[in-house]
Design a protein around this motif. Structure first.
Motif: not given
Length: 340
Positions: A138, A140-142, A149-150, A152, A154
């Motif tokens: 997914l 995600d925000i870093d 963004l980064r 990750v 689930s």
């Protein structure tokens, strides 16, 4: 031009039906359709008794304007709301052209479909095998870097993990494009019902690659998570997934490497004719450069693949006892490929 010849050869092999629609998905700037129309025009005497029409599936208003300029010289008219085509016009060679937002809006009938660098632009789900089972990748925000963004994993299984990973999967990282599956099944329904064929040409693999998601900006690799919306995002097409999505309702050929397909289609002979007919050095150099780009294994020759969908009866003539009888005409471009 060779893709245009492929469609004409399939039209001949299926008994020269009185009409056919050429349907292109995501036609870009319209250059490929323009080349195919030139081939149809050169073979006008052969196609004279056939009612040919062009149907473009294009969601971008900007690109449809560029296509209209390329194909009709800009002579198009908008269609009223109650009609499925939102725009229509006539090609410079006199062939009617229609624009649609969805493949389901294209009228039924004997059709040839073209998806050239189409499926690789559709969104994907990414999955990673872990000790706890499959997890979805997914975005995600870093927390450590503002506005960055980064990726990750689930924390637990997701609906996509449950539905898109077959139990026999052996890879550790998988990309799945459900939208490609849906569109492919629509093509299958149409070919099964009305005849015709589909040709898919794209970057891809036959269920062997893992992480192919990447971004391009100004023809250079670009981090997919940096400055979203400013780069082209692409993922290689998994042709084994497309084949599985046909559910055996149509025959499939390929994928085969572009250099094999074009060689089978007679590109070497075509190049010789073009070289003989060109009298200036710049044109000859451009032709040789283009040929190298298409055929060189280090360039597009091995990275780009061709894949076809055809009705089963196109490849196997059955007699009344359901036994194969007379041999059918081979499918151009795919050589002696065995039916899968």
């Amino acid at each position: 031009q060779l893709i245009g010849i492929w469609y004409v050869s399939e039209w001949i092999a299926t008994g020269k039906p009185q009409a056919f629609q050429l349907v292109e998905l995501g036609p870009g700037r319209g250059t490929l359709t323009d080349d195919i129309l030139r081939v149809f025009n050169q073979l006008a005497s052969l196609l004279s008794k056939c009612d040919v029409s062009i149907h473009l599936v294009e969601v971008s208003p900007k690109l449809s304007e560029i296509q209209a300029l390329m194909l009709t010289g800009g002579k198009v008219q908008s269609n009223p709301e109650d009609e499925s085509a939102y725009m229509k016009g006539v090609s410079k060679t006199g062939i009617p052209i229609f624009w649609y937002r969805d493949i389901q809006d294209v009228p039924p009938g004997y059709s040839f479909y073209l998806a050239h660098e189409f499926f690789d632009a559709l969104p994907i789900h990414k999955f990673q095998r872990t000790e706890k089972g499959w997890r979805e990748v997914l975005v995600d925000i870093d927390p450590d870097v503002p506005d960055q963004l980064r990726f990750v994993l689930s924390p637990s299984s997701t609906p996509a993990t449950e539905n898109f990973i077959p139990p026999e999967e052996t890879r550790d990282h998988v990309e799945v494009c459900p939208e490609a599956g849906v569109i492919l099944q629509r093509l299958v329904c149409r070919i099964e019902k009305d005849g015709g064929a589909a040709l898919v040409a794209d970057y891809g693999h036959d269920g062997t690659k893992t992480d192919t998601f990447r971004g391009f900006r100004n023809h250079k690799l670009h981090d997919v998570l940096r400055a979203p919306g400013t780069a082209d995002l692409t993922a290689d097409v998994d042709f084994s997934y497309l084949r599985k999505m046909t559910q055996g309702r149509t025959a499939t050929l390929g994928p085969i490497k572009q250099r094999e397909f074009l060689k089978n289609m007679g590109i070497d002979l075509r190049l010789q004719v073009l070289l003989q007919n060109s009298h200036d050095t710049a044109t000859r150099e451009q032709l040789l450069h283009s040929y190298d780009m298409l055929m060189n294994p280090q360039k597009m020759g091995d990275r780009f693949h061709f894949f076809a969908l055809l009705p089963h009866h196109r490849l196997v003539h059955l007699d009344k006892k359901q036994k194969p009888k007379s041999p059918v005409q081979p499918v151009a471009g795919f050589g002696e490929l065995l039916l899968k």
